[in-house]
Motif scaffolding. Structure first.
Motif, PDB file in Angstrom:
ATOM      1  N   PRO A 100      -0.365  18.045  -0.201  1.00 26.50           N
ATOM      2  CA  PRO A 100      -0.036  16.652   0.144  1.00 26.50           C
ATOM      3  C   PRO A 100      -1.218  15.827   0.650  1.00 26.50           C
ATOM      4  O   PRO A 100      -1.389  14.679   0.242  1.00 26.50           O
ATOM      5  N   ALA A 101      -2.036  16.404   1.534  1.00 28.42           N
ATOM      6  CA  ALA A 101      -3.170  15.647   2.076  1.00 28.42           C
ATOM      7  C   ALA A 101      -4.172  15.309   0.975  1.00 28.42           C
ATOM      8  O   ALA A 101      -4.731  14.204   0.946  1.00 28.42           O
ATOM      9  N   LEU A 102      -4.386  16.237   0.053  1.00 25.28           N
ATOM     10  CA  LEU A 102      -5.314  15.996  -1.053  1.00 25.28           C
ATOM     11  C   LEU A 102      -4.745  14.944  -2.006  1.00 25.28           C
ATOM     12  O   LEU A 102      -5.460  14.037  -2.449  1.00 25.28           O
ATOM     13  N   ALA A 103      -3.456  15.056  -2.315  1.00 21.05           N
ATOM     14  CA  ALA A 103      -2.820  14.068  -3.209  1.00 21.05           C
ATOM     15  C   ALA A 103      -2.901  12.671  -2.607  1.00 21.05           C
ATOM     16  O   ALA A 103      -3.183  11.700  -3.314  1.00 21.05           O
ATOM     17  N   GLU A 104      -2.693  12.568  -1.302  1.00 18.08           N
ATOM     18  CA  GLU A 104      -2.745  11.260  -0.653  1.00 18.08           C
ATOM     19  C   GLU A 104      -4.163  10.701  -0.632  1.00 18.08           C
ATOM     20  O   GLU A 104      -4.383   9.509  -0.862  1.00 18.08           O
ATOM     21  N   ALA A 105      -5.148  11.583  -0.375  1.00 20.37           N
ATOM     22  CA  ALA A 105      -6.546  11.134  -0.359  1.00 20.37           C
ATOM     23  C   ALA A 105      -6.977  10.669  -1.744  1.00 20.37           C
ATOM     24  O   ALA A 105      -7.637   9.623  -1.892  1.00 20.37           O
ATOM     25  N   ARG A 106      -6.602  11.403  -2.769  1.00 23.39           N
ATOM     26  CA  ARG A 106      -6.944  11.014  -4.146  1.00 23.39           C
ATOM     27  C   ARG A 106      -6.268   9.689  -4.517  1.00 23.39           C
ATOM     28  O   ARG A 106      -6.871   8.834  -5.154  1.00 23.39           O
ATOM     29  N   ALA A 107      -5.011   9.560  -4.129  1.00 23.20           N
ATOM     30  CA  ALA A 107      -4.279   8.324  -4.429  1.00 23.20           C
ATOM     31  C   ALA A 107      -4.922   7.132  -3.723  1.00 23.20           C
ATOM     32  O   ALA A 107      -5.053   6.047  -4.303  1.00 23.20           O
ATOM     33  N   THR A 108      -5.331   7.332  -2.482  1.00 21.77           N
ATOM     34  CA  THR A 108      -5.975   6.261  -1.716  1.00 21.77           C
ATOM     35  C   THR A 108      -7.272   5.826  -2.386  1.00 21.77           C
ATOM     36  O   THR A 108      -7.551   4.626  -2.520  1.00 21.77           O
ATOM     37  N   ARG A 109      -8.065   6.794  -2.826  1.00 24.07           N
ATOM     38  CA  ARG A 109      -9.340   6.481  -3.487  1.00 24.07           C
ATOM     39  C   ARG A 109      -9.098   5.737  -4.807  1.00 24.07           C
ATOM     40  O   ARG A 109      -9.760   4.747  -5.110  1.00 24.07           O
ATOM     41  N   ALA A 110      -8.146   6.224  -5.595  1.00 23.76           N
ATOM     42  CA  ALA A 110      -7.846   5.587  -6.883  1.00 23.76           C
ATOM     43  C   ALA A 110      -7.361   4.161  -6.679  1.00 23.76           C
ATOM     44  O   ALA A 110      -7.780   3.236  -7.385  1.00 23.76           O
ATOM     45  N   LEU A 111      -6.487   3.963  -5.691  1.00 26.02           N
ATOM     46  CA  LEU A 111      -5.953   2.637  -5.429  1.00 26.02           C
ATOM     47  C   LEU A 111      -7.048   1.688  -4.957  1.00 26.02           C
ATOM     48  O   LEU A 111      -7.104   0.533  -5.372  1.00 26.02           O
ATOM     49  N   ALA A 112      -7.947   2.189  -4.102  1.00 26.08           N
ATOM     50  CA  ALA A 112      -9.049   1.350  -3.611  1.00 26.08           C
ATOM     51  C   ALA A 112      -9.968   0.929  -4.760  1.00 26.08           C
ATOM     52  O   ALA A 112     -10.407  -0.224  -4.835  1.00 26.08           O
ATOM     53  N   LEU A 113     -10.250   1.844  -5.670  1.00 27.76           N
ATOM     54  CA  LEU A 113     -11.099   1.535  -6.817  1.00 27.76           C
ATOM     55  C   LEU A 113     -10.462   0.451  -7.682  1.00 27.76           C
ATOM     56  O   LEU A 113     -11.088  -0.558  -8.018  1.00 27.76           O
ATOM     57  N   VAL A 114      -9.204   0.643  -8.026  1.00 27.00           N
ATOM     58  CA  VAL A 114      -8.522  -0.310  -8.895  1.00 27.00           C
ATOM     59  C   VAL A 114      -8.382  -1.668  -8.210  1.00 27.00           C
ATOM     60  O   VAL A 114      -8.629  -2.712  -8.815  1.00 27.00           O
ATOM     61  N   ARG A 115      -8.015  -1.663  -6.934  1.00 22.38           N
ATOM     62  CA  ARG A 115      -7.874  -2.932  -6.214  1.00 22.38           C
ATOM     63  C   ARG A 115      -9.190  -3.703  -6.150  1.00 22.38           C
ATOM     64  O   ARG A 115      -9.221  -4.916  -6.341  1.00 22.38           O
ATOM     65  N   GLY A 116     -10.270  -2.992  -5.854  1.00 19.33           N
ATOM     66  CA  GLY A 116     -11.567  -3.664  -5.770  1.00 19.33           C
ATOM     67  C   GLY A 116     -11.983  -4.270  -7.098  1.00 19.33           C
ATOM     68  O   GLY A 116     -12.463  -5.406  -7.155  1.00 19.33           O
ATOM     69  N   LEU A 117     -11.780  -3.537  -8.166  1.00 13.67           N
ATOM     70  CA  LEU A 117     -12.161  -4.039  -9.490  1.00 13.67           C
ATOM     71  C   LEU A 117     -11.247  -5.195  -9.917  1.00 13.67           C
ATOM     72  O   LEU A 117     -11.707  -6.138 -10.565  1.00 13.67           O
ATOM     73  N   ALA A 168       0.839  -1.211   0.000  1.00 15.74           N
ATOM     74  CA  ALA A 168       0.000   0.000   0.000  1.00 15.74           C
ATOM     75  C   ALA A 168       0.868   1.253   0.000  1.00 15.74           C
ATOM     76  O   ALA A 168       0.609   2.202  -0.758  1.00 15.74           O
ATOM     77  N   ARG A 169       1.913   1.264   0.830  1.00 19.36           N
ATOM     78  CA  ARG A 169       2.773   2.457   0.890  1.00 19.36           C
ATOM     79  C   ARG A 169       3.504   2.696  -0.434  1.00 19.36           C
ATOM     80  O   ARG A 169       3.639   3.841  -0.881  1.00 19.36           O
ATOM     81  N   GLU A 170       3.972   1.634  -1.080  1.00 17.93           N
ATOM     82  CA  GLU A 170       4.677   1.801  -2.354  1.00 17.93           C
ATOM     83  C   GLU A 170       3.742   2.341  -3.428  1.00 17.93           C
ATOM     84  O   GLU A 170       4.086   3.247  -4.178  1.00 17.93           O
ATOM     85  N   TRP A 171       2.538   1.734  -3.528  1.00 15.04           N
ATOM     86  CA  TRP A 171       1.586   2.192  -4.539  1.00 15.04           C
ATOM     87  C   TRP A 171       1.131   3.618  -4.271  1.00 15.04           C
ATOM     88  O   TRP A 171       1.027   4.423  -5.201  1.00 15.04           O
ATOM     89  N   LEU A 172       0.848   3.945  -3.006  1.00 16.55           N
ATOM     90  CA  LEU A 172       0.409   5.305  -2.691  1.00 16.55           C
ATOM     91  C   LEU A 172       1.507   6.305  -3.009  1.00 16.55           C
ATOM     92  O   LEU A 172       1.233   7.383  -3.552  1.00 16.55           O
ATOM     93  N   GLY A 173       2.747   5.966  -2.686  1.00 16.39           N
ATOM     94  CA  GLY A 173       3.855   6.865  -3.011  1.00 16.39           C
ATOM     95  C   GLY A 173       3.947   7.129  -4.500  1.00 16.39           C
ATOM     96  O   GLY A 173       4.132   8.272  -4.943  1.00 16.39           O
ATOM     97  N   LEU A 174       3.787   6.090  -5.290  1.00 18.82           N
ATOM     98  CA  LEU A 174       3.830   6.228  -6.744  1.00 18.82           C
ATOM     99  C   LEU A 174       2.697   7.125  -7.238  1.00 18.82           C
ATOM    100  O   LEU A 174       2.913   8.029  -8.055  1.00 18.82           O
ATOM    101  N   LEU A 175       1.495   6.913  -6.728  1.00 19.11           N
ATOM    102  CA  LEU A 175       0.330   7.676  -7.187  1.00 19.11           C
ATOM    103  C   LEU A 175       0.376   9.123  -6.698  1.00 19.11           C
ATOM    104  O   LEU A 175      -0.086  10.024  -7.394  1.00 19.11           O
ATOM    105  N   VAL A 176       0.922   9.349  -5.530  1.00 18.75           N
ATOM    106  CA  VAL A 176       1.074  10.726  -5.038  1.00 18.75           C
ATOM    107  C   VAL A 176       2.084  11.475  -5.901  1.00 18.75           C
ATOM    108  O   VAL A 176       1.847  12.609  -6.338  1.00 18.75           O
TER     109      VAL A 176
END
Length: 197
Positions: A146-163, A129-137
């Motif tokens: 930074p807080a917005l970039a991290e929140a957006r990255a978290t949402r994007a990662l959750a969407l892709v992981r779920g699908l 999770a930390r590696e992927w979030l770092g890449l997406l941020v």
């Protein structure tokens, strides 16, 4: 400074990694792994220390290889690329049939690392999770807070992981891909509408 890996160790790590992608993690045993890679369990234990250490090294390789390939795929995106484009690129990469073996292994490790007794898989989910979030941020515009970039990255990662989990479970790529970017307007048929009476 760690010693330089021997050519034989590197060769066997490559062979074990190919075996892992073909057979998965569940029930992984040294004897069939050694037979498939042309060596013996004793040699594997000598070169890697223990079965758990070998598994951890294989999982780290899978994670780093996936993140590295994705970083290359994102490298040519301009600074003005939005998070939607970034997420689309992430999905296209990870959902491709060529990535299916690696995605399956990383999901297997992710879930095993969340069990009560994770053994060699301990920490895999958090590290991934930390590696992927770092890449997406880092792939977002530099002036994004930074807080917005991290929140957006978290949402994007959750969407892709779920699908991806749905894709692995059902192998219905068209349906799952359609959910990645649903139409803005609801789809309706052209049949008669109820009169409301």
């Amino acid at each position: 400074m760690p010693p330089t890996p021997s050519p034989r160790r590197t060769e066997l790590l490559d062979a074990c990694y190919a075996y892992l992608l073909d057979h998965g993690l569940t029930g992984l045993s040294l004897r069939p792994l050694a037979a498939a890679t042309g060596t013996s369990p004793r040699v594997l234990l000598y070169l890697f220390g223990s079965k758990d250490a070998l598994v951890r090294e294989l999982l780290a390789r899978a994670r780093h290889e996936q993140v590295g390939l994705m970083a290359e795929a994102l490298a040519d995106m301009g600074d003005d690329s939005g998070l939607e484009d970034l997420t689309d690129r992430l999905w296209a990469f990870l959902s491709s049939p060529a990535q299916r073996p690696m995605v399956r292994v990383t999901y297997e490790a992710f879930l095993l690392s969340l069990t009560r007794d994770p053994g060699p898989w301990a920490g895999f989910a958090g590290e991934a999770a930390r590696e992927w979030l770092g890449l997406l941020v880092r792939a977002q515009p530099a002036d994004t807070p930074p807080a917005l970039a991290e929140a957006r990255a978290t949402r994007a990662l959750a969407l892709v992981r779920g699908l991806l989990l749905d894709l692995l479970a059902c192998e219905e790529p068209d349906r799952v891909a359609a959910a990645m970017r649903p139409p803005v307007h609801p789809v309706t048929d052209d049949g008669p509408r109820p009169s409301g009476r």
